[in-house]
Motif scaffolding. Structure first.
Motif, PDB file in Angstrom:
ATOM      1  N   TYR A 266       0.697  -1.120   0.011  1.00  0.00           N
ATOM      2  CA  TYR A 266      -0.139  -0.148  -0.078  1.00  0.00           C
ATOM      3  C   TYR A 266       0.717   1.293  -0.014  1.00  0.00           C
ATOM      4  CZ  TYR A 266       1.099  -0.109   4.862  1.00  0.00           C
ATOM      5  OH  TYR A 266       1.916  -0.023   5.969  1.00  0.00           O
ATOM      6  N   TRP A 267       2.218   1.351   0.335  1.00  0.00           N
ATOM      7  CA  TRP A 267       2.766   2.434   0.491  1.00  0.00           C
ATOM      8  C   TRP A 267       3.503   2.841  -0.755  1.00  0.00           C
ATOM      9  CZ3 TRP A 267       3.749  -2.639   2.410  1.00  0.00           C
ATOM     10  CH2 TRP A 267       4.888  -3.360   1.701  1.00  0.00           C
ATOM     11  N   LEU A 268       3.390   1.954  -1.961  1.00  0.00           N
ATOM     12  CA  LEU A 268       3.922   2.308  -3.118  1.00  0.00           C
ATOM     13  C   LEU A 268       2.954   3.316  -3.971  1.00  0.00           C
ATOM     14  CD1 LEU A 268       4.968  -1.357  -4.479  1.00  0.00           C
ATOM     15  CD2 LEU A 268       6.391   0.668  -3.924  1.00  0.00           C
ATOM     16  N   THR A 269       3.196   4.760  -3.414  1.00  0.00           N
ATOM     17  CA  THR A 269       2.620   5.769  -3.869  1.00  0.00           C
ATOM     18  C   THR A 269       3.563   6.439  -4.777  1.00  0.00           C
ATOM     19  OG1 THR A 269       3.193   7.238  -2.047  1.00  0.00           O
ATOM     20  CG2 THR A 269       1.102   6.164  -1.980  1.00  0.00           C
ATOM     21  N   PRO A 270       3.195   7.502  -5.657  1.00  0.00           N
ATOM     22  CA  PRO A 270       4.193   8.302  -6.504  1.00  0.00           C
ATOM     23  C   PRO A 270       5.349   9.204  -5.348  1.00  0.00           C
ATOM     24  CG  PRO A 270       2.111   8.578  -7.421  1.00  0.00           C
ATOM     25  CD  PRO A 270       1.833   7.779  -6.206  1.00  0.00           C
ATOM     26  N   ALA A 271       4.586   9.426  -4.298  1.00  0.00           N
ATOM     27  CA  ALA A 271       5.634  10.132  -3.445  1.00  0.00           C
ATOM     28  C   ALA A 271       6.731   9.178  -2.858  1.00  0.00           C
ATOM     29  CB  ALA A 271       4.894  10.458  -2.086  1.00  0.00           C
ATOM     30  N   PHE A 272       6.436   7.805  -2.572  1.00  0.00           N
ATOM     31  CA  PHE A 272       7.344   6.762  -2.046  1.00  0.00           C
ATOM     32  C   PHE A 272       8.171   6.551  -3.386  1.00  0.00           C
ATOM     33  CE2 PHE A 272       9.114   2.649  -1.486  1.00  0.00           C
ATOM     34  CZ  PHE A 272       9.510   2.716  -0.051  1.00  0.00           C
ATOM     35  N   ASN A 273       8.049   6.650  -4.343  1.00  0.00           N
ATOM     36  CA  ASN A 273       8.981   6.350  -5.637  1.00  0.00           C
ATOM     37  C   ASN A 273       9.680   7.535  -5.758  1.00  0.00           C
ATOM     38  OD1 ASN A 273       8.650   3.579  -6.374  1.00  0.00           O
ATOM     39  ND2 ASN A 273       6.883   3.849  -7.340  1.00  0.00           N
ATOM     40  N   ARG A 274       9.301   8.775  -5.454  1.00  0.00           N
ATOM     41  CA  ARG A 274      10.421   9.869  -5.410  1.00  0.00           C
ATOM     42  C   ARG A 274      11.385   9.332  -4.640  1.00  0.00           C
ATOM     43  NH1 ARG A 274       8.646  15.072  -7.028  1.00  0.00           N
ATOM     44  NH2 ARG A 274      10.774  15.648  -6.533  1.00  0.00           N
ATOM     45  N   LEU A 275      11.199   8.808  -3.444  1.00  0.00           N
ATOM     46  CA  LEU A 275      12.546   8.448  -2.465  1.00  0.00           C
ATOM     47  C   LEU A 275      13.279   7.245  -3.031  1.00  0.00           C
ATOM     48  CD1 LEU A 275      10.452   7.590   0.822  1.00  0.00           C
ATOM     49  CD2 LEU A 275      11.652   9.563   0.209  1.00  0.00           C
ATOM     50  N   ASN A 276      12.639   6.376  -4.053  1.00  0.00           N
ATOM     51  CA  ASN A 276      13.450   5.440  -4.780  1.00  0.00           C
ATOM     52  C   ASN A 276      14.422   6.337  -5.973  1.00  0.00           C
ATOM     53  OD1 ASN A 276      12.691   3.255  -3.277  1.00  0.00           O
ATOM     54  ND2 ASN A 276      11.045   2.834  -4.764  1.00  0.00           N
ATOM     55  N   MET A 277      13.738   7.139  -6.475  1.00  0.00           N
ATOM     56  CA  MET A 277      14.403   7.886  -7.480  1.00  0.00           C
ATOM     57  C   MET A 277      15.584   8.783  -6.862  1.00  0.00           C
ATOM     58  SD  MET A 277      14.871   8.928 -10.638  1.00  0.00           S
ATOM     59  CE  MET A 277      13.452   8.898 -11.762  1.00  0.00           C
TER      60      MET A 277
ATOM     61  N   LEU B  67      23.974   8.190  -8.807  1.00  0.00           N
ATOM     62  CA  LEU B  67      24.439   8.445 -10.286  1.00  0.00           C
ATOM     63  C   LEU B  67      25.306   9.882  -9.961  1.00  0.00           C
ATOM     64  CD1 LEU B  67      21.313   7.811 -12.092  1.00  0.00           C
ATOM     65  CD2 LEU B  67      23.395   6.955 -12.665  1.00  0.00           C
ATOM     66  N   GLY B  68      25.429  10.192  -8.688  1.00  0.00           N
ATOM     67  CA  GLY B  68      26.112  11.722  -8.370  1.00  0.00           C
ATOM     68  C   GLY B  68      25.467  12.777  -8.961  1.00  0.00           C
ATOM     69  N   ARG B  69      24.307  12.674  -8.865  1.00  0.00           N
ATOM     70  CA  ARG B  69      23.231  13.973  -9.365  1.00  0.00           C
ATOM     71  C   ARG B  69      22.830  14.399  -7.954  1.00  0.00           C
ATOM     72  NH1 ARG B  69      19.795  11.452 -14.353  1.00  0.00           N
ATOM     73  NH2 ARG B  69      21.554  10.956 -15.863  1.00  0.00           N
ATOM     74  N   TYR B  70      23.537  15.006  -7.059  1.00  0.00           N
ATOM     75  CA  TYR B  70      23.217  15.126  -5.807  1.00  0.00           C
ATOM     76  C   TYR B  70      22.191  16.230  -5.522  1.00  0.00           C
ATOM     77  CZ  TYR B  70      27.744  13.073  -5.179  1.00  0.00           C
ATOM     78  OH  TYR B  70      28.809  11.879  -5.382  1.00  0.00           O
ATOM     79  N   ARG B  71      22.280  17.521  -6.316  1.00  0.00           N
ATOM     80  CA  ARG B  71      20.995  18.391  -6.015  1.00  0.00           C
ATOM     81  C   ARG B  71      19.796  17.703  -6.598  1.00  0.00           C
ATOM     82  NH1 ARG B  71      22.659  23.647  -5.582  1.00  0.00           N
ATOM     83  NH2 ARG B  71      24.650  23.909  -5.858  1.00  0.00           N
ATOM     84  N   GLU B  72      19.736  16.898  -7.587  1.00  0.00           N
ATOM     85  CA  GLU B  72      18.547  16.164  -8.026  1.00  0.00           C
ATOM     86  C   GLU B  72      18.065  15.118  -6.892  1.00  0.00           C
ATOM     87  OE1 GLU B  72      17.190  13.455 -11.857  1.00  0.00           O
ATOM     88  OE2 GLU B  72      18.963  14.575 -11.957  1.00  0.00           O
ATOM     89  N   ALA B  73      19.311  14.400  -6.268  1.00  0.00           N
ATOM     90  CA  ALA B  73      18.707  13.267  -5.298  1.00  0.00           C
ATOM     91  C   ALA B  73      18.066  14.332  -3.987  1.00  0.00           C
ATOM     92  CB  ALA B  73      20.088  12.833  -5.101  1.00  0.00           C
ATOM     93  N   ALA B  74      18.710  15.207  -3.742  1.00  0.00           N
ATOM     94  CA  ALA B  74      18.350  15.933  -2.518  1.00  0.00           C
ATOM     95  C   ALA B  74      16.710  16.413  -3.033  1.00  0.00           C
ATOM     96  CB  ALA B  74      19.333  17.137  -2.375  1.00  0.00           C
ATOM     97  N   ASP B  75      16.518  16.762  -3.956  1.00  0.00           N
ATOM     98  CA  ASP B  75      15.030  17.385  -4.509  1.00  0.00           C
ATOM     99  C   ASP B  75      14.223  16.353  -4.401  1.00  0.00           C
ATOM    100  OD1 ASP B  75      12.905  19.024  -5.479  1.00  0.00           O
ATOM    101  OD2 ASP B  75      12.894  17.946  -7.349  1.00  0.00           O
ATOM    102  N   HIS B  76      14.393  15.089  -4.983  1.00  0.00           N
ATOM    103  CA  HIS B  76      13.656  13.868  -4.943  1.00  0.00           C
ATOM    104  C   HIS B  76      13.199  13.244  -3.576  1.00  0.00           C
ATOM    105  CE1 HIS B  76      13.214  13.181  -9.086  1.00  0.00           C
ATOM    106  NE2 HIS B  76      14.438  13.154  -9.269  1.00  0.00           N
ATOM    107  N   LEU B  77      14.295  13.348  -2.420  1.00  0.00           N
ATOM    108  CA  LEU B  77      14.217  12.747  -1.363  1.00  0.00           C
ATOM    109  C   LEU B  77      13.454  13.759  -0.633  1.00  0.00           C
ATOM    110  CD1 LEU B  77      17.786  11.365  -1.167  1.00  0.00           C
ATOM    111  CD2 LEU B  77      15.926  10.154  -0.852  1.00  0.00           C
ATOM    112  N   ARG B  78      13.682  14.916  -0.606  1.00  0.00           N
ATOM    113  CA  ARG B  78      13.081  16.076   0.305  1.00  0.00           C
ATOM    114  C   ARG B  78      11.490  15.991   0.045  1.00  0.00           C
ATOM    115  NH1 ARG B  78      15.865  19.932  -1.268  1.00  0.00           N
ATOM    116  NH2 ARG B  78      17.399  19.710   0.537  1.00  0.00           N
ATOM    117  N   SER B  79      11.010  15.835  -1.370  1.00  0.00           N
ATOM    118  CA  SER B  79       9.887  16.020  -2.028  1.00  0.00           C
ATOM    119  C   SER B  79       9.029  14.460  -1.447  1.00  0.00           C
ATOM    120  CB  SER B  79       9.674  15.998  -3.498  1.00  0.00           C
ATOM    121  OG  SER B  79       9.972  17.320  -3.690  1.00  0.00           O
ATOM    122  N   GLY B  80       9.810  13.434  -1.659  1.00  0.00           N
ATOM    123  CA  GLY B  80       9.141  12.099  -1.057  1.00  0.00           C
ATOM    124  C   GLY B  80       8.917  11.882   0.256  1.00  0.00           C
TER     125      GLY B  80
END
Length: 350
Positions: free
Chosen positions: A291-302, A309-322
């Motif tokens: 049940y936890w597999l929402t778009p927000a949760f998959n932002r965490l996976n991204m 992949l070394g895309r640190y700003r992008e990673a921070a944005d995904h993790l923060r939003s997730g």
């Protein structure tokens, strides 16, 4: 951790043979008592302090906590509110009709009915929700008991509802494996997940099979074994019958493992496969078993993927939003700590 180690040995010695000695009282008294006692302790209350806070007789509370008396619905709700379990603790107790059904099926598993399967599935759902608010160590003992009871019932089950019970049993075994993985009892966790996978394959349930493989990938990540991360999450993503939301998360986590090994081209291809499933996943509700597999949760996976992949700003944005997109009751769940740590690393490296 000594108690958890003892339970680990108990799980590995489970014997599913013979007549299933299922005891419906397990679902109404003993296990609720254990869960409630541990949840109260984790919340910083003594039994007397909890009794005062809820305005209950300490002697009555003592009888409930020792498993000698079934909790009233009001007490279960009060305990639930006291520990902030959002209804999950109270939902672990069967009502009278459910208890009667489980008792009949326990006595004669060959006459298993739909009501029993629904009751056991409902208890499992409550345990899963409880895991989002209570320490995994506190859920493990009762979960071990429940898992043994349900799998023993399955051993003697016959008839039209046997496969439905097998689905519930696979989930119970899988959930036990997940709990042991969280407390780093990896060998016991892997053994349980292998059992859950076999049950899922027996009934052809791709969603459950993919989730068991996903949890094996999680264990590999805790062990920092990049090849294992790539292997198990890739296997989960390519499991026939897996839900699109599962496949998205699994491809992204497999990509993180490939990236950590320097296989960047393969990692990026997996990211593309995940992105190609976005519309299909959005058109479907998450699977009930995940049940936890929402778009927000998959932002965490991204976020985990782009971090490797070394895309640190992008990673921070995904993790923060997730993390911000998780339901409030999940934001402090123990499993979220991994993503919070990843966010700190991404921010530091950006």
């Amino acid at each position: 951790m000594i108690e958890v180690a003892m339970l680990t040995r108990e799980v590995t010695r489970v014997d599913y043979s013979g007549a299933p000695p299922v005891n419906p009282q397990r679902f109404t008294m003993s296990d609720f008592a254990d869960l409630a006692r541990r949840a109260i302790r984790d919340s910083g209350y003594s039994m007397k302090a909890a009794a005062r806070a809820m305005n209950y007789d300490p002697a009555y509370l003592s009888r409930v906590f020792s498993g000698k008396q079934k909790p009233s619905a009001n007490l279960a709700a009060s305990l639930d509110a006291l520990v902030g379990a959002d209804g999950a603790l109270a939902a672990t107790v069967l009502n009278e009709d459910e208890e009667s059904r489980v008792a009949r099926s326990a006595a004669n598993p060959s006459r298993l009915d739909a009501g029993t399967v629904d009751a056991l599935a409902g208890v499992l759902a409550a345990y899963r929700r409880l895991d989002d608010t209570v320490k995994p160590e506190s859920v493990i003992p009762a979960t071990v008991t429940q898992t043994k009871e349900v799998t023993r019932m399955l051993r003697g089950a016959r008839g039209a509802y046997r496969d439905q019970l097998a689905e519930v049993a696979s989930e119970w075994v899988q959930f036990s494996g997940w709990l042991f993985a969280q407390v780093r009892k990896d060998a016991a966790a892997v053994g349980l997940l292998n059992d859950a996978l076999e049950l899922a394959d027996e009934i052809g349930n791709g969603t459950l099979a993919a989730q068991a493989l996903n949890f094996k990938g999680y264990i590999a990540r805790q062990q920092n074994r990049h090849q294992g991360i790539a292997r198990w999450f890739s296997a989960a993503a390519n499991t026939p019958g897996a839900h699109p939301a599962q496949r998205i998360g699994d491809f992204l986590q497999a990509a993180a493992g490939m990236a950590a090994m320097g296989e960047l081209d393969s990692a990026l291809r997996m990211v593309e496969e995940a992105e190609g499933l976005t519309d299909k996943a959005a058109a479907l509700p998450p699977p009930e078993t995940a049940y936890w597999l929402t778009p927000a949760f998959n932002r965490l996976n991204m976020g985990l993927c782009t971090l490797e992949l070394g895309r640190y700003r992008e990673a921070a944005d995904h993790l923060r939003s997730g993390l911000a997109g998780l339901p409030e009751e999940l934001r402090d769940a123990p499993w979220s700590w991994e993503h919070k740590d990843a966010l700190r690393r991404a921010v530091a490296a950006a």
